[in-house]
Design a protein around this motif. Structure first.
Motif, PDB file in Angstrom:
ATOM      1  N   PRO A  13      25.563   2.897 -17.107  1.00 25.44           N
ATOM      2  CA  PRO A  13      26.425   4.079 -16.991  1.00 25.44           C
ATOM      3  C   PRO A  13      26.972   4.286 -15.591  1.00 25.44           C
ATOM      4  CG  PRO A  13      24.139   4.745 -16.975  1.00 25.44           C
ATOM      5  CD  PRO A  13      24.148   3.263 -17.206  1.00 25.44           C
ATOM      6  N   ILE A  14      26.683   3.373 -14.668  1.00 25.08           N
ATOM      7  CA  ILE A  14      27.105   3.535 -13.273  1.00 25.08           C
ATOM      8  C   ILE A  14      27.700   2.241 -12.754  1.00 25.08           C
ATOM      9  CG2 ILE A  14      25.429   5.340 -12.669  1.00 25.08           C
ATOM     10  CD1 ILE A  14      23.666   3.080 -11.510  1.00 25.08           C
ATOM     11  N   GLY A  15      28.580   2.369 -11.779  1.00 29.26           N
ATOM     12  CA  GLY A  15      29.056   1.245 -11.004  1.00 29.26           C
ATOM     13  C   GLY A  15      28.527   1.361  -9.584  1.00 29.26           C
ATOM     14  N   GLN A  16      28.828   0.369  -8.754  1.00 29.48           N
ATOM     15  CA  GLN A  16      28.275   0.386  -7.399  1.00 29.48           C
ATOM     16  C   GLN A  16      28.729   1.612  -6.611  1.00 29.48           C
ATOM     17  OE1 GLN A  16      25.960  -2.155  -6.179  1.00 29.48           O
ATOM     18  NE2 GLN A  16      25.646  -0.273  -5.027  1.00 29.48           N
ATOM     19  N   ASP A  17      29.958   2.039  -6.811  1.00 28.21           N
ATOM     20  CA  ASP A  17      30.456   3.203  -6.067  1.00 28.21           C
ATOM     21  C   ASP A  17      29.806   4.506  -6.507  1.00 28.21           C
ATOM     22  OD1 ASP A  17      32.114   1.542  -4.651  1.00 28.21           O
ATOM     23  OD2 ASP A  17      33.890   1.933  -5.901  1.00 28.21           O
ATOM     24  N   ASP A  18      29.138   4.491  -7.664  1.00 22.33           N
ATOM     25  CA  ASP A  18      28.478   5.703  -8.158  1.00 22.33           C
ATOM     26  C   ASP A  18      27.083   5.889  -7.579  1.00 22.33           C
ATOM     27  OD1 ASP A  18      30.636   6.324  -9.944  1.00 22.33           O
ATOM     28  OD2 ASP A  18      29.876   4.747 -11.280  1.00 22.33           O
ATOM     29  N   VAL A  19      26.544   4.858  -6.949  1.00 22.17           N
ATOM     30  CA  VAL A  19      25.170   4.918  -6.442  1.00 22.17           C
ATOM     31  C   VAL A  19      25.136   5.723  -5.152  1.00 22.17           C
ATOM     32  CG1 VAL A  19      23.205   3.586  -5.611  1.00 22.17           C
ATOM     33  CG2 VAL A  19      24.606   2.701  -7.504  1.00 22.17           C
ATOM     34  N   ARG A  20      24.333   6.775  -5.146  1.00 18.65           N
ATOM     35  CA  ARG A  20      24.148   7.618  -3.963  1.00 18.65           C
ATOM     36  C   ARG A  20      22.654   7.756  -3.689  1.00 18.65           C
ATOM     37  NH1 ARG A  20      28.696   6.695  -3.845  1.00 18.65           N
ATOM     38  NH2 ARG A  20      30.545   8.050  -3.709  1.00 18.65           N
ATOM     39  N   LEU A  21      22.274   7.573  -2.447  1.00 17.08           N
ATOM     40  CA  LEU A  21      20.877   7.766  -2.049  1.00 17.08           C
ATOM     41  C   LEU A  21      20.746   9.137  -1.404  1.00 17.08           C
ATOM     42  CD1 LEU A  21      20.061   4.265  -0.485  1.00 17.08           C
ATOM     43  CD2 LEU A  21      20.043   4.970  -2.885  1.00 17.08           C
ATOM     44  N   THR A  22      19.933   9.990  -2.004  1.00 17.92           N
ATOM     45  CA  THR A  22      19.776  11.369  -1.531  1.00 17.92           C
ATOM     46  C   THR A  22      18.354  11.590  -1.063  1.00 17.92           C
ATOM     47  OG1 THR A  22      21.439  12.117  -3.122  1.00 17.92           O
ATOM     48  CG2 THR A  22      19.988  13.792  -2.156  1.00 17.92           C
ATOM     49  N   GLY A  23      18.192  11.941   0.204  1.00 22.88           N
ATOM     50  CA  GLY A  23      16.864  12.231   0.734  1.00 22.88           C
ATOM     51  C   GLY A  23      16.034  10.984   0.935  1.00 22.88           C
ATOM     52  N   HIS A  24      14.727  11.186   0.926  1.00 26.60           N
ATOM     53  CA  HIS A  24      13.792  10.099   1.224  1.00 26.60           C
ATOM     54  C   HIS A  24      12.570  10.259   0.329  1.00 26.60           C
ATOM     55  CE1 HIS A  24      12.916   6.924   4.291  1.00 26.60           C
ATOM     56  NE2 HIS A  24      11.693   7.077   3.807  1.00 26.60           N
ATOM     57  N   ALA A  25      11.996   9.146  -0.110  1.00 23.58           N
ATOM     58  CA  ALA A  25      10.794   9.183  -0.951  1.00 23.58           C
ATOM     59  C   ALA A  25       9.790   8.152  -0.466  1.00 23.58           C
ATOM     60  CB  ALA A  25      11.146   8.922  -2.415  1.00 23.58           C
ATOM     61  N   ILE A  26       8.512   8.497  -0.534  1.00 25.52           N
ATOM     62  CA  ILE A  26       7.426   7.609  -0.108  1.00 25.52           C
ATOM     63  C   ILE A  26       6.360   7.615  -1.191  1.00 25.52           C
ATOM     64  CG2 ILE A  26       5.840   6.991   1.748  1.00 25.52           C
ATOM     65  CD1 ILE A  26       7.392   8.755   3.639  1.00 25.52           C
ATOM     66  N   GLU A  27       5.818   6.436  -1.469  1.00 22.38           N
ATOM     67  CA  GLU A  27       4.786   6.281  -2.499  1.00 22.38           C
ATOM     68  C   GLU A  27       3.519   5.704  -1.890  1.00 22.38           C
ATOM     69  OE1 GLU A  27       5.643   4.354  -6.447  1.00 22.38           O
ATOM     70  OE2 GLU A  27       4.368   2.769  -5.613  1.00 22.38           O
ATOM     71  N   ALA A  28       2.368   6.234  -2.320  1.00 20.60           N
ATOM     72  CA  ALA A  28       1.072   5.705  -1.906  1.00 20.60           C
ATOM     73  C   ALA A  28       0.319   5.246  -3.143  1.00 20.60           C
ATOM     74  CB  ALA A  28       0.273   6.775  -1.165  1.00 20.60           C
ATOM     75  N   ARG A  29      -0.255   4.056  -3.073  1.00 24.44           N
ATOM     76  CA  ARG A  29      -1.007   3.508  -4.200  1.00 24.44           C
ATOM     77  C   ARG A  29      -2.490   3.873  -4.052  1.00 24.44           C
ATOM     78  NH1 ARG A  29       1.173  -2.624  -5.366  1.00 24.44           N
ATOM     79  NH2 ARG A  29       3.403  -2.259  -4.994  1.00 24.44           N
ATOM     80  N   VAL A  30      -3.028   4.529  -5.056  1.00 23.63           N
ATOM     81  CA  VAL A  30      -4.436   4.914  -5.053  1.00 23.63           C
ATOM     82  C   VAL A  30      -5.224   3.822  -5.774  1.00 23.63           C
ATOM     83  CG1 VAL A  30      -6.136   6.632  -5.773  1.00 23.63           C
ATOM     84  CG2 VAL A  30      -3.867   7.358  -5.002  1.00 23.63           C
ATOM     85  N   TYR A  31      -6.136   3.204  -5.034  1.00 19.50           N
ATOM     86  CA  TYR A  31      -6.949   2.110  -5.576  1.00 19.50           C
ATOM     87  C   TYR A  31      -8.422   2.515  -5.653  1.00 19.50           C
ATOM     88  CZ  TYR A  31      -3.222  -1.383  -4.875  1.00 19.50           C
ATOM     89  OH  TYR A  31      -2.054  -2.100  -4.935  1.00 19.50           O
ATOM     90  N   ALA A  32      -9.129   1.929  -6.605  1.00 19.04           N
ATOM     91  CA  ALA A  32     -10.587   2.025  -6.639  1.00 19.04           C
ATOM     92  C   ALA A  32     -11.111   0.939  -5.719  1.00 19.04           C
ATOM     93  CB  ALA A  32     -11.107   1.833  -8.059  1.00 19.04           C
TER      94      ALA A  32
ATOM     95  N   VAL B 231       0.829  -1.200   0.000  1.00 19.05           N
ATOM     96  CA  VAL B 231       0.000   0.000   0.000  1.00 19.05           C
ATOM     97  C   VAL B 231       0.869   1.257   0.000  1.00 19.05           C
ATOM     98  CG1 VAL B 231      -1.746   1.288   1.280  1.00 19.05           C
ATOM     99  CG2 VAL B 231      -1.881  -1.198   1.172  1.00 19.05           C
ATOM    100  N   ILE B 232       1.867   1.278   0.892  1.00 20.06           N
ATOM    101  CA  ILE B 232       2.825   2.377   1.006  1.00 20.06           C
ATOM    102  C   ILE B 232       4.232   1.794   0.870  1.00 20.06           C
ATOM    103  CG2 ILE B 232       3.757   4.186   2.495  1.00 20.06           C
ATOM    104  CD1 ILE B 232       0.956   4.863   1.818  1.00 20.06           C
ATOM    105  N   GLU B 233       5.075   2.418   0.062  1.00 21.18           N
ATOM    106  CA  GLU B 233       6.463   1.984  -0.085  1.00 21.18           C
ATOM    107  C   GLU B 233       7.378   3.198   0.084  1.00 21.18           C
ATOM    108  OE1 GLU B 233       4.049  -0.435  -3.228  1.00 21.18           O
ATOM    109  OE2 GLU B 233       4.330   1.698  -2.835  1.00 21.18           O
ATOM    110  N   GLU B 234       8.576   2.950   0.580  1.00 22.97           N
ATOM    111  CA  GLU B 234       9.492   4.076   0.764  1.00 22.97           C
ATOM    112  C   GLU B 234      10.944   3.642   0.564  1.00 22.97           C
ATOM    113  OE1 GLU B 234       9.923   5.430   4.998  1.00 22.97           O
ATOM    114  OE2 GLU B 234       8.220   4.080   5.303  1.00 22.97           O
ATOM    115  N   ALA B 235      11.770   4.631   0.248  1.00 25.16           N
ATOM    116  CA  ALA B 235      13.208   4.394   0.090  1.00 25.16           C
ATOM    117  C   ALA B 235      13.959   5.586   0.671  1.00 25.16           C
ATOM    118  CB  ALA B 235      13.549   4.227  -1.392  1.00 25.16           C
ATOM    119  N   PRO B 236      15.000   5.323   1.465  1.00 21.35           N
ATOM    120  CA  PRO B 236      15.425   4.000   1.932  1.00 21.35           C
ATOM    121  C   PRO B 236      14.554   3.520   3.103  1.00 21.35           C
ATOM    122  CG  PRO B 236      16.863   5.689   2.815  1.00 21.35           C
ATOM    123  CD  PRO B 236      15.921   6.389   1.885  1.00 21.35           C
TER     124      PRO B 236
END
Length: 664
Positions: free
Chosen positions: A324-343, A238-243
């Motif tokens: 175009p990226i390697g593992q050392d290039d991956v950076r997590l910036t901030g936070h994000a949350i998703e909500a699924r809208v259902y009928a 229902v709700i997902e977030e990263a990280p």
């Protein structure tokens, strides 16, 4: 790079893929069933091709029809989205045979990881911890039942061939096994065309954390961090977030490394997700659940914190390019949350809903993203999954992202069909959710506190009545007294009475007098309020006792739809209320809780039943609902048969109790 790509899906994921194709200058081809002829994805694509009638088995799941559309339009590649054919090994093989690139992993990886039984065996052999259970292929009902007893209750029945919570059943009592196995197999056949089941120990106080992985044909495999997906109902996220708010940097590194090794073990390329279940009290203990060999619904939160377009990466890798990226290039910036809208209606057990979209409000603002397939005039039917859109918010920290999402959901309204947006807002303000104390059982534990029907505030009824008044009153300054709707008379104006009713609630009497620009309004037995209305198209500014709220208002089919102040509701004028169809109750009538199709009828006319006896099964949007006898008695009406479509609240059975003196 490809010149033309066919999107073998529908809804918001088809729209989302088409937008990246357009940004990359790639010609897009949409396919659609008869039910989706006017859908948003068909309007955004460069080319749209009909591929069959509404049932998915005859359209979106038809490999022959999808590939025929690709050949006819010159598509060099097919993006399957998620669901439908996205993890279908036969489809991937058919694409390869036809010389069309399947934008997904190799056939061998789909075979190894797309089947949950093989996936568990593969990673267990590599030393990755797995949830205790039985994963032998080909178990019949008796073998599944024996496995459940051996594993120990509660157990989880899972279809081997699919995901998304379809067909998953928690069984807590051996007496429920036969019924739950049958139901799980039916849903699995309907959703995936394969009713193979596996059995796992059910871990109640757990967290669901998944790792996004990406590989290319040149040997590079990286992970893009994790997503927390613990907030679920009916095993559906229902709700997902990263990280994840749970993991430490060391735990993140350990889980990410395990996910990369799982991907390497099968020569994985493209986007994939390795899912783990984590002990909420001991996050260092994690178990492999499955690997989804496709893009996930919740991929936008990863995009928000990494700054990467995962669909673009899919396309480049499928065309033979390097990541175009390697593992050392991956950076997590901030936070994000998703909500699924259902009928769906949370107050009715999250049952799917249907209707025409008569009005639409989608949020904007800093850090807000909407992935949606909605449009005014679109019809939400019962043939497909009830997810309509995803609302995503990013912030420099988790609390900012959460607060932005709450506000964005308050600005979201789908008028004409019930949705879960109010439930999502309440969930995001739950103290445990605010604090990041998540687990997969939280929604179930909260029960009525989160899912119960909410009373409609009086000012919403007042706004609806004022909107109706503004709609019919004459315009201009010179008013024909015979056409005046203000209630004018000698002495003081008369009250105009409206009776308005929200779904599942009692009618509310609203009295209005005066004109909408200067009125009095009284809701029920409440005190009169001074009111005025400022109308701008569908947008209505309603001022009640000097407090102004702006609503989007649409009047259609005798229902006034309002969205504003965090509320979205349809109020029907009482004189137009349908009288047919009563809820199951003491009169013995049983009605359809949702529009759908009767898939199983388990009784016959004249049968004697006890209260709670299963009578029939209604399916809508790949979800089953078992209708049971409301009381003990005789089945005296059974006007439906398997395969028949039914409307919301249509009477499907009647159980008549024994007459006085007939009871044993």
């Amino acid at each position: 790079m490809f010149e033309t790509v066919l999107v073998a899906n529908r809804g918001e994921i088809a729209v989302r893929v088409i937008r990246t194709l357009r940004a990359m200058g790639i010609r897009s081809v949409a396919v659609h069933s008869e039910a989706d002829a006017g859908a948003l994805h068909t309007r955004l694509a460069d080319v749209a091709v009909p591929i069959g009638p509404a049932p998915a088995a005859l359209s979106y799941l038809s490999i022959e029809r999808v590939l025929d559309a690709a050949r006819r339009t010159g598509a060099q590649a097919v993006h399957p989205g998620y669901g439908f054919l996205s993890e279908n090994v036969d489809f991937a093989r058919a694409c390869e045979k036809a010389g069309i690139v399947f934008i997904g992993p190799p056939v061998a990886a789909i075979e190894a990881m797309g089947d949950k039984i093989r996936a568990k065996q593969t990673v267990a052999a590599a030393g990755v911890p797995v949830v205790p259970g039985r994963t032998e292929p080909g178990m019949d009902d008796a073998a599944v039942a024996r496995a459940a007893v051996e594993v120990g209750f509660p157990v989880l029945l899972k279809p081997s061939a699919g995901g998304g919570g379809k067909g998953m059943r928690v069984v807590r009592d051996p007496a429920e096994l036969a019924e739950q196995i049958a139901g799980a197999r039916r849903e699995a056949r309907s959703s995936f065309g394969d009713d193979t089941l596996l059995v796992e120990r059910y871990l109640g106080h757990s967290r669901h954390i998944e790792v996004q992985v990406f590989g290319d044909e040149h040997g590079t495999v990286v992970h893009l961090g994790e997503r927390e997906c613990s907030l679920q109902r009916r095993h559906q996220k229902v709700i997902e977030e990263a990280p994840s708010p749970l993991l430490s940097p060391a735990q993140r590194q350990a889980m990410g490394a395990a996910a990369v090794e799982a991907a390497r073990a099968v020569g994985y390329t493209g986007a994939g997700t390795v899912e783990f279940i984590v002990d909420a009290d001991s996050p260092q203990d994690f178990f492999f659940l499955e690997m989804n060999t496709r893009l996930q619904v919740e991929h936008p939160v990863t995009e928000c914190v990494t700054g990467l377009d995962l669909v673009e990466l899919q396309l480049r890798v499928a065309a033979g390019g390097r990541l175009p990226i390697g593992q050392d290039d991956v950076r997590l910036t901030g936070h994000a949350i998703e909500a699924r809208v259902y009928a769906e209606d949370p107050a009715r057990g999250f049952l799917p809903q249907a209707g025409e979209v008569v009005g639409l409000v989608e949020p904007t603002g800093a850090g807000v993203r909407v992935d949606s397939s909605l449009r005014v005039g679109g019809v939400i039917g019962t043939d497909y999954d009830p997810m309509l859109a995803k609302v995503i918010a990013w912030g420099p920290d988790r609390e900012t992202a959460r607060a932005r999402l709450v506000t964005a959901l308050g600005d979201t309204a789908v008028l004409g069909v019930a949705t879960n947006t109010g439930f999502l807002r309440d969930l995001l303000t739950d103290p445990d959710v605010v604090a990041g104390r998540l687990d997969t059982g939280l929604i179930e534990r909260r029960g009525e506190a989160l899912t119960g029907a909410r009373p409609i505030p009086p000012h919403v009824h007042a706004a609806a009545a004022l909107a109706l008044l503004a709609e019919v009153e004459p315009r201009g300054t010179a008013v024909d007294p015979w056409a005046d709707t203000s209630g004018w008379r000698l002495g003081e104006p008369a009250w105009t009475v409206r009776r308005l009713q929200a779904p599942g609630a009692d009618p509310v009497t609203v009295r209005v007098r005066g004109r909408s620009t200067a009125a009095q309004v009284r809701v029920g037995d409440g005190e009169p309020m001074t009111a005025r209305v400022d109308r701008d198209g569908d947008l209505l500014g309603v001022t009640l006792d000097d407090v102004t709220t702006r609503y989007t208002v649409v009047h259609a089919g005798g229902t006034v739809w309002l969205a504003g102040d965090g509320h979205a509701v349809g109020l029907r004028e009482h004189e137009r209320l349908a009288t047919a169809g009563t809820a199951a109750g003491s009169d013995g009538a049983v009605t359809a809780p949702m529009p759908g199709t009767v898939t199983v009828v388990q009784v016959s006319l004249g049968d004697q039943v006890e209260a709670g006896t299963p009578l029939l099964v209604v399916e809508a949007m790949k979800m089953e609902h078992v209708l049971t006898a409301p009381l003990a008695g005789t089945v005296t009406e059974l006007p439906v048969t398997a395969g028949q479509s039914v409307r919301l609240d249509e009477r499907v059975a009647v159980v008549t109790p024994p007459a006085p003196g007939e009871e044993e």
